[in-house]
Design a protein around this motif. Structure first.
Motif, PDB file in Angstrom:
ATOM      1  N   ALA A  89       0.835  -1.205   0.000  1.00  0.00           N
ATOM      2  CA  ALA A  89       0.000   0.000   0.000  1.00  0.00           C
ATOM      3  C   ALA A  89       0.867   1.252   0.000  1.00  0.00           C
ATOM      4  O   ALA A  89       0.634   2.191  -0.773  1.00  0.00           O
ATOM      5  CB  ALA A  89      -0.927  -0.006   1.217  1.00  0.00           C
ATOM      6  N   LYS A  90       1.861   1.256   0.854  1.00  0.00           N
ATOM      7  CA  LYS A  90       2.754   2.415   0.919  1.00  0.00           C
ATOM      8  C   LYS A  90       3.470   2.615  -0.416  1.00  0.00           C
ATOM      9  O   LYS A  90       3.564   3.734  -0.921  1.00  0.00           O
ATOM     10  CB  LYS A  90       3.765   2.197   2.052  1.00  0.00           C
ATOM     11  N   TYR A  91       3.937   1.535  -0.987  1.00  0.00           N
ATOM     12  CA  TYR A  91       4.648   1.602  -2.267  1.00  0.00           C
ATOM     13  C   TYR A  91       3.732   2.105  -3.379  1.00  0.00           C
ATOM     14  O   TYR A  91       4.053   3.079  -4.074  1.00  0.00           O
ATOM     15  CB  TYR A  91       5.203   0.215  -2.608  1.00  0.00           C
ATOM     16  N   TRP A  92       2.580   1.487  -3.547  1.00  0.00           N
ATOM     17  CA  TRP A  92       1.716   1.816  -4.683  1.00  0.00           C
ATOM     18  C   TRP A  92       1.153   3.225  -4.577  1.00  0.00           C
ATOM     19  O   TRP A  92       1.166   3.987  -5.550  1.00  0.00           O
ATOM     20  CB  TRP A  92       0.560   0.807  -4.780  1.00  0.00           C
TER      21      TRP A  92
ATOM     22  N   ARG B  46       7.590  14.361  -2.987  1.00  0.00           N
ATOM     23  CA  ARG B  46       8.814  13.606  -3.302  1.00  0.00           C
ATOM     24  C   ARG B  46       9.306  12.746  -2.148  1.00  0.00           C
ATOM     25  O   ARG B  46       9.793  11.626  -2.343  1.00  0.00           O
ATOM     26  CB  ARG B  46       9.920  14.575  -3.753  1.00  0.00           C
ATOM     27  N   VAL B  47       9.172  13.229  -0.917  1.00  0.00           N
ATOM     28  CA  VAL B  47       9.689  12.486   0.228  1.00  0.00           C
ATOM     29  C   VAL B  47       8.834  11.277   0.573  1.00  0.00           C
ATOM     30  O   VAL B  47       9.287  10.370   1.273  1.00  0.00           O
ATOM     31  CB  VAL B  47       9.810  13.424   1.454  1.00  0.00           C
ATOM     32  N   GLN B  48       7.604  11.245   0.073  1.00  0.00           N
ATOM     33  CA  GLN B  48       6.706  10.144   0.416  1.00  0.00           C
ATOM     34  C   GLN B  48       7.269   8.783  -0.006  1.00  0.00           C
ATOM     35  O   GLN B  48       6.971   7.764   0.597  1.00  0.00           O
ATOM     36  CB  GLN B  48       5.349  10.358  -0.261  1.00  0.00           C
ATOM     37  N   ARG B  49       8.071   8.780  -1.052  1.00  0.00           N
ATOM     38  CA  ARG B  49       8.665   7.531  -1.544  1.00  0.00           C
ATOM     39  C   ARG B  49       9.953   7.182  -0.809  1.00  0.00           C
ATOM     40  O   ARG B  49      10.627   6.206  -1.146  1.00  0.00           O
ATOM     41  CB  ARG B  49       8.933   7.658  -3.041  1.00  0.00           C
ATOM     42  N   ILE B  50      10.286   7.991   0.223  1.00  0.00           N
ATOM     43  CA  ILE B  50      11.534   7.787   0.963  1.00  0.00           C
ATOM     44  C   ILE B  50      11.269   7.422   2.421  1.00  0.00           C
ATOM     45  O   ILE B  50      11.696   6.370   2.896  1.00  0.00           O
ATOM     46  CB  ILE B  50      12.427   9.039   0.869  1.00  0.00           C
ATOM     47  N   TYR B  51      10.573   8.306   3.159  1.00  0.00           N
ATOM     48  CA  TYR B  51      10.423   8.022   4.588  1.00  0.00           C
ATOM     49  C   TYR B  51       9.383   6.923   4.826  1.00  0.00           C
ATOM     50  O   TYR B  51       8.589   6.594   3.951  1.00  0.00           O
ATOM     51  CB  TYR B  51      10.107   9.271   5.402  1.00  0.00           C
ATOM     52  N   GLY B  52       9.473   6.315   6.012  1.00  0.00           N
ATOM     53  CA  GLY B  52       8.606   5.184   6.318  1.00  0.00           C
ATOM     54  C   GLY B  52       9.039   3.912   5.603  1.00  0.00           C
ATOM     55  O   GLY B  52       8.338   2.894   5.636  1.00  0.00           O
ATOM     56  N   GLY B  53      10.202   3.963   4.974  1.00  0.00           N
ATOM     57  CA  GLY B  53      10.687   2.846   4.161  1.00  0.00           C
ATOM     58  C   GLY B  53      10.647   3.245   2.699  1.00  0.00           C
ATOM     59  O   GLY B  53       9.583   3.556   2.159  1.00  0.00           O
ATOM     60  N   THR B  54      11.796   3.280   2.048  1.00  0.00           N
ATOM     61  CA  THR B  54      11.853   3.691   0.645  1.00  0.00           C
ATOM     62  C   THR B  54      11.079   2.723  -0.242  1.00  0.00           C
ATOM     63  O   THR B  54      10.795   1.577   0.133  1.00  0.00           O
ATOM     64  CB  THR B  54      13.307   3.742   0.162  1.00  0.00           C
ATOM     65  N   SER B  55      10.757   3.169  -1.441  1.00  0.00           N
ATOM     66  CA  SER B  55      10.064   2.281  -2.391  1.00  0.00           C
ATOM     67  C   SER B  55      10.886   1.029  -2.668  1.00  0.00           C
ATOM     68  O   SER B  55      10.331  -0.063  -2.864  1.00  0.00           O
ATOM     69  CB  SER B  55       9.782   3.033  -3.699  1.00  0.00           C
ATOM     70  N   GLU B  56      12.203   1.179  -2.660  1.00  0.00           N
ATOM     71  CA  GLU B  56      13.066   0.016  -2.892  1.00  0.00           C
ATOM     72  C   GLU B  56      12.947  -0.992  -1.743  1.00  0.00           C
ATOM     73  O   GLU B  56      12.883  -2.210  -1.968  1.00  0.00           O
ATOM     74  CB  GLU B  56      14.514   0.471  -3.060  1.00  0.00           C
ATOM     75  N   ILE B  57      12.899  -0.478  -0.506  1.00  0.00           N
ATOM     76  CA  ILE B  57      12.727  -1.361   0.649  1.00  0.00           C
ATOM     77  C   ILE B  57      11.347  -2.005   0.625  1.00  0.00           C
ATOM     78  O   ILE B  57      11.185  -3.186   0.977  1.00  0.00           O
ATOM     79  CB  ILE B  57      12.941  -0.581   1.962  1.00  0.00           C
ATOM     80  N   MET B  58      10.334  -1.256   0.206  1.00  0.00           N
ATOM     81  CA  MET B  58       8.988  -1.825   0.113  1.00  0.00           C
ATOM     82  C   MET B  58       8.961  -2.999  -0.861  1.00  0.00           C
ATOM     83  O   MET B  58       8.345  -4.037  -0.589  1.00  0.00           O
ATOM     84  CB  MET B  58       7.981  -0.759  -0.336  1.00  0.00           C
ATOM     85  N   ARG B  59       9.636  -2.839  -1.986  1.00  0.00           N
ATOM     86  CA  ARG B  59       9.720  -3.943  -2.953  1.00  0.00           C
ATOM     87  C   ARG B  59      10.413  -5.154  -2.349  1.00  0.00           C
ATOM     88  O   ARG B  59      10.040  -6.305  -2.584  1.00  0.00           O
ATOM     89  CB  ARG B  59      10.479  -3.500  -4.207  1.00  0.00           C
ATOM     90  N   GLU B  60      11.441  -4.863  -1.554  1.00  0.00           N
ATOM     91  CA  GLU B  60      12.181  -5.961  -0.915  1.00  0.00           C
ATOM     92  C   GLU B  60      11.287  -6.719   0.071  1.00  0.00           C
ATOM     93  O   GLU B  60      11.293  -7.957   0.114  1.00  0.00           O
ATOM     94  CB  GLU B  60      13.411  -5.387  -0.195  1.00  0.00           C
ATOM     95  N   VAL B  61      10.520  -5.975   0.872  1.00  0.00           N
ATOM     96  CA  VAL B  61       9.606  -6.613   1.835  1.00  0.00           C
ATOM     97  C   VAL B  61       8.570  -7.468   1.110  1.00  0.00           C
ATOM     98  O   VAL B  61       8.295  -8.606   1.506  1.00  0.00           O
ATOM     99  CB  VAL B  61       8.909  -5.541   2.702  1.00  0.00           C
ATOM    100  N   ILE B  62       7.998  -6.910   0.051  1.00  0.00           N
ATOM    101  CA  ILE B  62       6.993  -7.649  -0.721  1.00  0.00           C
ATOM    102  C   ILE B  62       7.628  -8.875  -1.374  1.00  0.00           C
ATOM    103  O   ILE B  62       7.076  -9.987  -1.325  1.00  0.00           O
ATOM    104  CB  ILE B  62       6.360  -6.740  -1.789  1.00  0.00           C
ATOM    105  N   GLY B  63       8.808  -8.664  -1.957  1.00  0.00           N
ATOM    106  CA  GLY B  63       9.467  -9.737  -2.691  1.00  0.00           C
ATOM    107  C   GLY B  63       9.904 -10.896  -1.817  1.00  0.00           C
ATOM    108  O   GLY B  63       9.867 -12.058  -2.246  1.00  0.00           O
ATOM    109  N   ARG B  64      10.312 -10.617  -0.582  1.00  0.00           N
ATOM    110  CA  ARG B  64      10.764 -11.680   0.304  1.00  0.00           C
ATOM    111  C   ARG B  64       9.647 -12.639   0.689  1.00  0.00           C
ATOM    112  O   ARG B  64       9.917 -13.773   1.099  1.00  0.00           O
ATOM    113  CB  ARG B  64      11.366 -11.067   1.576  1.00  0.00           C
ATOM    114  N   ALA B  65       8.403 -12.193   0.575  1.00  0.00           N
ATOM    115  CA  ALA B  65       7.276 -13.044   0.960  1.00  0.00           C
ATOM    116  C   ALA B  65       6.738 -13.869  -0.210  1.00  0.00           C
ATOM    117  O   ALA B  65       5.785 -14.634  -0.039  1.00  0.00           O
ATOM    118  CB  ALA B  65       6.145 -12.179   1.523  1.00  0.00           C
ATOM    119  N   LEU B  66       7.349 -13.707  -1.386  1.00  0.00           N
ATOM    120  CA  LEU B  66       6.847 -14.437  -2.558  1.00  0.00           C
ATOM    121  C   LEU B  66       7.127 -15.928  -2.449  1.00  0.00           C
ATOM    122  O   LEU B  66       8.126 -16.347  -1.880  1.00  0.00           O
ATOM    123  CB  LEU B  66       7.503 -13.875  -3.818  1.00  0.00           C
TER     124      LEU B  66
END
Length: 380
Positions: A322-325, A360-380
């Motif tokens: 949700a945060k990422y999208w 612009r900062v929304q994609r950084i704080y609370g976990g960057t978009s890259e970290i969000m992808r990592e969290v999602i990807g690890r659960a695949l």
């Protein structure tokens, strides 16, 4: 104004609360926004006005002076603040810091701080990020050494929201550096403690009204009773609160994207080029149609995620998605909106300019978009 017709997450009681939030922000926030943007900080009196209006920390139990409501009331504040102007400091207090005290605080800590946070008399911050440790909380170097009945805290933090105005800081520190992340604790530090120093109010690209600071801790002594929860359990606490934090950011992002879209449609109707409104050009209509479709999908997803969270079912992966999208979509909407404003979009007198730079900062704080992808990807 946000159109909530067809929303499935809210009841009539929620919408009545929304009306009161809107009236409050129109009266207390909108007229002061230009001055706060120039000053780089909001008036303390506004915090207290928020407390009087009942929009700070609405989920806190009535036993501590709160309203005891569900998180949907927080979400209404997030949506309306996001639509009006992205008040990150207020949502930090209501959606993030207060819950650490609610869930992990002692009874004494709850009675001491919760009523004051609800009233806006105490402004809080959470000090996680360090110059050498951003999203990687395992790299925290701030230490809290136990000496008798006290902790002695040393370290530096940066990018701390509410840093200039905070009265209370939840400090992420290593109480056992030999254990890595498992040696992390959360410790409450009052701003009047000797050795606590604020650095400069950082000069940011956007979110100008939200003070963001460096914080320094030089042999700051606090009693061991300031420990939040159990010693060395801090990393687990931080991970446990991330889902709500990321959902909160997603909700604000969706609302801000909607505001950017509404501003752009209004501008496109009025602005004329080559003898017609720019809304009449196919490129403009197709661009806005694409954005409208994404916003429609986004609101449906916000309601789904919000209800999942209220039911205690939202997973960390779902919150990260949700945060990422929503933050990535927010950026697409504000950037396209600025482009359709043409040169006017680059002028700070237009709302789209503020919405663009704040996004612009929304994609950084609370976990960057890259970290969000990592969290999602690890659960695949």
């Amino acid at each position: 104004m946000l159109n909530t017709v067809g929303r499935v997450a809210y009841t009539a009681d929620h919408e009545q609360f929304r009306d009161s939030v809107r009236r409050f922000l129109d009266r207390e926030f909108v007229p002061n926004l230009p001055r706060w943007e120039r000053d780089g900080i909001m008036d303390r009196s506004f915090w207290q006005a928020c407390g009087e209006a009942g929009i700070l920390c609405p989920t806190v139990s009535e036993a501590y002076g709160g309203l005891g409501l569900d998180f949907r009331y927080n979400a209404i504040v997030d949506e309306e603040m996001g639509y009006h102007g992205q008040l990150t400091g207020m949502t930090l207090q209501s959606d993030i810091t207060v819950d650490y005290i609610v869930h992990y605080g002692s009874e004494d800590q709850k009675r001491r701080y919760l009523p004051a946070m609800i009233a806006g008399d105490v402004v809080s911050a959470i000090a996680m990020t360090e110059p050498g440790a951003g999203s990687d909380l395992q790299g925290v170097r701030t230490t809290a050494r136990r000496e008798g009945d006290e902790y002695v805290i040393n370290g530096a933090k940066t990018f701390i929201t509410n840093g200039q105005s905070c009265d209370l800081v939840i400090v992420v520190a290593k109480t056992d550096p030999t254990k890595g992340a498992k040696g992390t604790s959360l410790i409450l530090v009052e701003a009047e403690r000797s050795g606590f120093k604020r650095g400069r109010n950082l000069d940011k690209i956007g979110n100008w009204m939200a003070d963001t600071s460096e914080l320094f801790f030089e042999d700051v002594r606090v009693p061991v009773t300031n420990l939040l929860g159990a010693e060395n359990a801090g990393f687990g606490y931080l991970m446990g609160q991330l889902s709500q934090e990321r959902l909160s950011i997603a909700i604000g992002a969706q609302a801000a994207a909607q505001r950017a879209f509404d501003e752009t449609v209004a501008y496109a109707r009025d602005r004329r080029a080559f003898g017609q409104a720019i809304l009449e050009f196919q490129n403009t209509r197709f661009t806005l149609a694409d954005l409208k479709a994404k916003l429609q999908i986004g609101w449906a997803h916000v309601d789904w995620a919000l209800l999942r969270h209220v039911e205690g079912k939202l997973t960390p992966q779902e919150a990260s998605a949700a945060k990422y999208w929503h933050t990535e979509t927010q950026w697409q909407v504000v950037d396209a909106g600025l482009q359709l404003h043409g040169g006017a979009g680059y002028m700070n007198e237009y709302a789209i300019a503020r919405l663009w730079r704040d996004a612009r900062v929304q994609r950084i704080y609370g976990g960057t978009s890259e970290i969000m992808r990592e969290v999602i990807g690890r659960a695949l």
